[in-house]
Write a protein that holds these residues in place. Structure first.
Motif, PDB file in Angstrom:
ATOM      1  N   UNK A 123      37.072  27.113  41.432  1.00  0.00           N
ATOM      2  CA  UNK A 123      38.376  27.638  41.392  1.00  0.00           C
ATOM      3  C   UNK A 123      38.486  28.996  41.836  1.00  0.00           C
ATOM      4  N   UNK A 124      37.548  29.638  41.426  1.00  0.00           N
ATOM      5  CA  UNK A 124      37.841  31.126  42.097  1.00  0.00           C
ATOM      6  C   UNK A 124      37.325  31.233  43.589  1.00  0.00           C
ATOM      7  N   UNK A 125      36.537  30.179  44.123  1.00  0.00           N
ATOM      8  CA  UNK A 125      36.436  30.448  45.670  1.00  0.00           C
ATOM      9  C   UNK A 125      37.733  30.077  46.191  1.00  0.00           C
ATOM     10  N   UNK A 126      38.080  28.891  45.810  1.00  0.00           N
ATOM     11  CA  UNK A 126      39.386  28.177  46.089  1.00  0.00           C
ATOM     12  C   UNK A 126      40.447  29.409  46.350  1.00  0.00           C
ATOM     13  N   UNK A 127      40.638  29.889  45.058  1.00  0.00           N
ATOM     14  CA  UNK A 127      41.967  30.928  45.035  1.00  0.00           C
ATOM     15  C   UNK A 127      41.736  32.057  45.651  1.00  0.00           C
ATOM     16  N   UNK A 138      41.273  38.667  47.312  1.00  0.00           N
ATOM     17  CA  UNK A 138      40.528  37.212  47.849  1.00  0.00           C
ATOM     18  C   UNK A 138      39.078  37.500  48.016  1.00  0.00           C
ATOM     19  N   UNK A 139      38.862  38.753  48.593  1.00  0.00           N
ATOM     20  CA  UNK A 139      37.417  38.985  48.785  1.00  0.00           C
ATOM     21  C   UNK A 139      36.582  38.986  47.490  1.00  0.00           C
ATOM     22  N   UNK A 140      37.452  39.517  46.609  1.00  0.00           N
ATOM     23  CA  UNK A 140      36.691  40.015  45.234  1.00  0.00           C
ATOM     24  C   UNK A 140      36.482  38.495  44.606  1.00  0.00           C
ATOM     25  N   UNK A 141      37.573  37.658  44.734  1.00  0.00           N
ATOM     26  CA  UNK A 141      37.271  36.392  44.034  1.00  0.00           C
ATOM     27  C   UNK A 141      36.053  35.589  44.776  1.00  0.00           C
ATOM     28  N   UNK A 142      36.029  35.594  45.904  1.00  0.00           N
ATOM     29  CA  UNK A 142      34.818  34.961  46.820  1.00  0.00           C
ATOM     30  C   UNK A 142      33.617  35.332  46.708  1.00  0.00           C
ATOM     31  N   UNK A 143      33.462  36.751  46.350  1.00  0.00           N
ATOM     32  CA  UNK A 143      32.142  37.047  46.389  1.00  0.00           C
ATOM     33  C   UNK A 143      31.889  37.149  44.780  1.00  0.00           C
ATOM     34  N   UNK A 144      32.611  37.254  43.833  1.00  0.00           N
ATOM     35  CA  UNK A 144      32.248  37.101  42.583  1.00  0.00           C
ATOM     36  C   UNK A 144      33.293  35.973  41.577  1.00  0.00           C
ATOM     37  N   UNK A 145      33.193  34.773  42.023  1.00  0.00           N
ATOM     38  CA  UNK A 145      34.058  33.713  41.735  1.00  0.00           C
ATOM     39  C   UNK A 145      34.201  33.471  40.302  1.00  0.00           C
ATOM     40  N   UNK A 146      33.154  33.518  39.561  1.00  0.00           N
ATOM     41  CA  UNK A 146      33.108  33.316  38.153  1.00  0.00           C
ATOM     42  C   UNK A 146      33.884  34.297  37.411  1.00  0.00           C
ATOM     43  N   UNK A 147      33.496  35.545  37.662  1.00  0.00           N
ATOM     44  CA  UNK A 147      33.955  36.670  36.885  1.00  0.00           C
ATOM     45  C   UNK A 147      35.778  36.534  37.201  1.00  0.00           C
ATOM     46  N   UNK A 148      36.052  36.253  38.391  1.00  0.00           N
ATOM     47  CA  UNK A 148      37.452  36.153  38.761  1.00  0.00           C
ATOM     48  C   UNK A 148      38.210  34.954  38.128  1.00  0.00           C
ATOM     49  N   UNK A 149      37.437  33.833  38.020  1.00  0.00           N
ATOM     50  CA  UNK A 149      38.072  32.740  37.643  1.00  0.00           C
ATOM     51  C   UNK A 149      38.214  32.913  36.240  1.00  0.00           C
ATOM     52  N   UNK A 150      37.198  33.583  35.329  1.00  0.00           N
ATOM     53  CA  UNK A 150      37.314  33.801  33.850  1.00  0.00           C
ATOM     54  C   UNK A 150      38.673  34.591  33.762  1.00  0.00           C
ATOM     55  N   UNK A 151      38.744  35.606  34.452  1.00  0.00           N
ATOM     56  CA  UNK A 151      39.779  36.688  34.236  1.00  0.00           C
ATOM     57  C   UNK A 151      41.147  35.903  34.668  1.00  0.00           C
ATOM     58  N   UNK A 152      41.222  35.130  35.463  1.00  0.00           N
ATOM     59  CA  UNK A 152      42.524  34.211  35.809  1.00  0.00           C
ATOM     60  C   UNK A 152      42.654  33.222  34.566  1.00  0.00           C
ATOM     61  N   UNK A 153      41.519  32.653  33.969  1.00  0.00           N
ATOM     62  CA  UNK A 153      41.639  31.664  33.030  1.00  0.00           C
ATOM     63  C   UNK A 153      42.240  32.688  31.731  1.00  0.00           C
TER      64      UNK A 153
END
Length: 190
Positions: free
Chosen positions: A101-105, A140-155
């Motif tokens: 999800x992090x990579x997709x977003x 977007x690049x922040x999420x692509x390079x750290x998708x888990x951190x970004x997805x947890x933040x979005x969660x």
């Protein structure tokens, strides 16, 4: 018997309570709620696999070619295997789901930023269009390079959103005034 007004009012109140509960679960039990979401994805995968396999075995007399039948049977087994794999470790599945999800977003935000740059001529203020594009691309690049951190933040932001929306609905439920009932009874509300 409940009037349409009361049904609508109760629906708003009920959805407010459900939103608050889901939001609090996400905020205070993020890994458990993520595991529940992963389990729901696993159930969906298993069901899709069983349907593909079952439909393929039942419809032997179709005029479909053997490639069609074999590919759909293979697809069914892949879905089934993926669903079973999800249940082997729900926490790892939730983490993998978050990464996807992090990579997709992230990719979506990068594309959105690029698209915004290409249509700047349609913006009244090109400055804000450029700012929006830059923020979108960087995020977007922040999420692509750290998708888990970004997805947890979005969660967690999703949990906050559920709580806020639920609270607004509850306030709306309790402050619903009688003038709205009169409007609805006279069918001026809709």
């Amino acid at each position: 018997m409940l009037t349409d007004f009361e049904k609508l009012r109760r629906g708003v109140g009920f959805s407010g309570i459900v939103s608050i509960i889901i939001g609090l679960l996400i905020l205070f039990l993020p890994t458990k709620t993520a595991a529940i979401v992963a389990a729901l994805v696993g159930v969906a995968l298993v069901i899709m696999g069983v349907i593909y396999i079952g439909a393929n075995l039942i419809r032997k007399s179709d005029n479909k070619g053997s490639f069609w039948r074999i590919s759909h049977l293979l697809l069914g087994f892949i879905y089934l295997f993926a669903g079973i794999f999800v249940f082997s470790d729900l926490n790892a599945a939730a983490e993998s789901l978050f990464v996807l999800i992090g990579i997709f977003v992230g990719v979506s935000w990068i594309i959105d930023g690029i698209v915004t740059l290409t249509v700047l001529r349609d913006f009244n203020s090109k400055f804000w269009g450029i700012i929006l594009s830059i923020i979108s691309i960087i995020a977007g690049f922040t999420l692509v390079f750290s998708p888990l951190w970004g997805a947890v933040t979005l969660w967690l932001l999703l949990g906050i959103e559920f709580v806020v929306v639920g609270l607004i609905k509850m306030i709306h439920y309790y402050r619903w005034d009688k003038s709205k009932k009169e409007l609805m009874d006279n069918q001026l509300f809709f």
